[in-house]
Scaffold this motif. Structure first.
Motif, PDB file in Angstrom:
ATOM      1  N   CYS A  50       0.824  -1.220   0.000  1.00 44.59           N
ATOM      2  CA  CYS A  50       0.000   0.000   0.000  1.00 44.59           C
ATOM      3  C   CYS A  50       0.859   1.272   0.000  1.00 44.59           C
TER       4      CYS A  50
ATOM      5  N   TRP B 194       4.666 -11.067   4.330  1.00 41.70           N
ATOM      6  CA  TRP B 194       3.404 -11.688   3.883  1.00 41.70           C
ATOM      7  C   TRP B 194       3.133 -11.502   2.397  1.00 41.70           C
ATOM      8  N   HIS B 195       3.599 -10.430   1.818  1.00 38.40           N
ATOM      9  CA  HIS B 195       3.202 -10.094   0.448  1.00 38.40           C
ATOM     10  C   HIS B 195       4.369 -10.121  -0.529  1.00 38.40           C
TER      11      HIS B 195
ATOM     12  N   ASP C  64      -1.708  -3.788  -3.516  1.00 39.64           N
ATOM     13  CA  ASP C  64      -3.127  -3.920  -3.178  1.00 39.64           C
ATOM     14  C   ASP C  64      -3.992  -3.262  -4.279  1.00 39.64           C
TER      15      ASP C  64
ATOM     16  N   ARG D 299      -6.836  -1.759  -4.188  1.00 45.38           N
ATOM     17  CA  ARG D 299      -7.353  -0.426  -3.830  1.00 45.38           C
ATOM     18  C   ARG D 299      -6.264   0.623  -4.007  1.00 45.38           C
TER      19      ARG D 299
ATOM     20  N   ASP E  13      -1.669   3.624   8.127  1.00 46.56           N
ATOM     21  CA  ASP E  13      -1.848   2.357   7.417  1.00 46.56           C
ATOM     22  C   ASP E  13      -3.288   2.273   6.908  1.00 46.56           C
TER      23      ASP E  13
ATOM     24  N   TYR F 129      -4.740  -0.237   5.241  1.00 45.12           N
ATOM     25  CA  TYR F 129      -5.099  -1.604   4.837  1.00 45.12           C
ATOM     26  C   TYR F 129      -6.469  -2.033   5.342  1.00 45.12           C
ATOM     27  N   TYR F 130      -6.789  -1.736   6.606  1.00 43.97           N
ATOM     28  CA  TYR F 130      -8.059  -2.196   7.176  1.00 43.97           C
ATOM     29  C   TYR F 130      -9.142  -1.129   7.167  1.00 43.97           C
ATOM     30  N   GLY F 131      -8.894  -0.009   6.487  1.00 42.74           N
ATOM     31  CA  GLY F 131      -9.860   1.085   6.488  1.00 42.74           C
ATOM     32  C   GLY F 131     -10.602   1.216   5.161  1.00 42.74           C
TER      33      GLY F 131
END
Ligand code: 4NP
Length: 154
Positions: A12, A44-45, A51, A53, A123, A125-127
């Motif tokens: 991201c 992890w990526h 991403d 988005r 960050d 990622y979760y928003g």
């Protein structure tokens, strides 16, 4: 000059910074003089595209992140780059721990170095979608400061 952007996942924030700086360097005709890369503190990526988005939000502003693939930061990066810019204080702490004794790279917090109102790129990622726009807003502003610094050094 060699610049490395670092976030947590490398899907991201740091790929966005890589894409924005590459774009600005091209506009300034400096793309051959500066090496730009990005990496994550986590693994992890690794090998993954940015991403979806992040890619969409960047594309809307004319930045193509499609060629970028995730990788994890490694000790050798501290000698392969001149400047390593962390997206948040947690990334900065992780980098300080990884930094080998013979490191030559300068390590700094990206937004703080260029005196933005915030110290950290939050960050996203979760928003929601707003987070990705804020990431772009902050990174575009900070990259202007970085470009000025680069022009002064070259
Ligand atoms: P980034 O965002 O550090 O800006 O690439 C994240 C991407 C992935 C995760 C966390 C943050 N994750 O937990 O997988």
């Amino acid at each position: 000059m060699r610049v490395l952007f670092v976030c947590l996942g490398n899907i991201c924030r740091s790929p966005t910074a890589e894409g924005v700086l590459r774009h600005k360097l091209r506009e300034a005709g400096l793309q051959e003089r500066v090496e730009v890369d990005s990496a994550g503190t986590g693994d992890w990526h690794v090998g993954k595209a940015a991403d979806l988005r992040t890619r969409h939000a960047a594309q809307q502003r004319g930045y193509d992140l499609s060629a970028l693939r995730g990788r994890q930061v490694q000790a050798a990066d501290f000698n392969a780059f001149d400047l390593i810019l962390a997206m948040d204080t947690s990334n900065l702490r992780d980098l300080q721990q990884l930094r080998p004794g013979n490191a030559t790279a300068e390590l700094d917090l990206f937004l703080r170095r260029y005196q933005l109102q915030l110290d950290e790129v939050p960050d996203p990622y979760y928003g929601g979608a707003d987070g990705f726009e804020q990431v772009l807003d902050l990174i575009e502003q900070a990259c202007e400061g970085l470009l000025c610094e680069i022009k002064g050094l070259l």
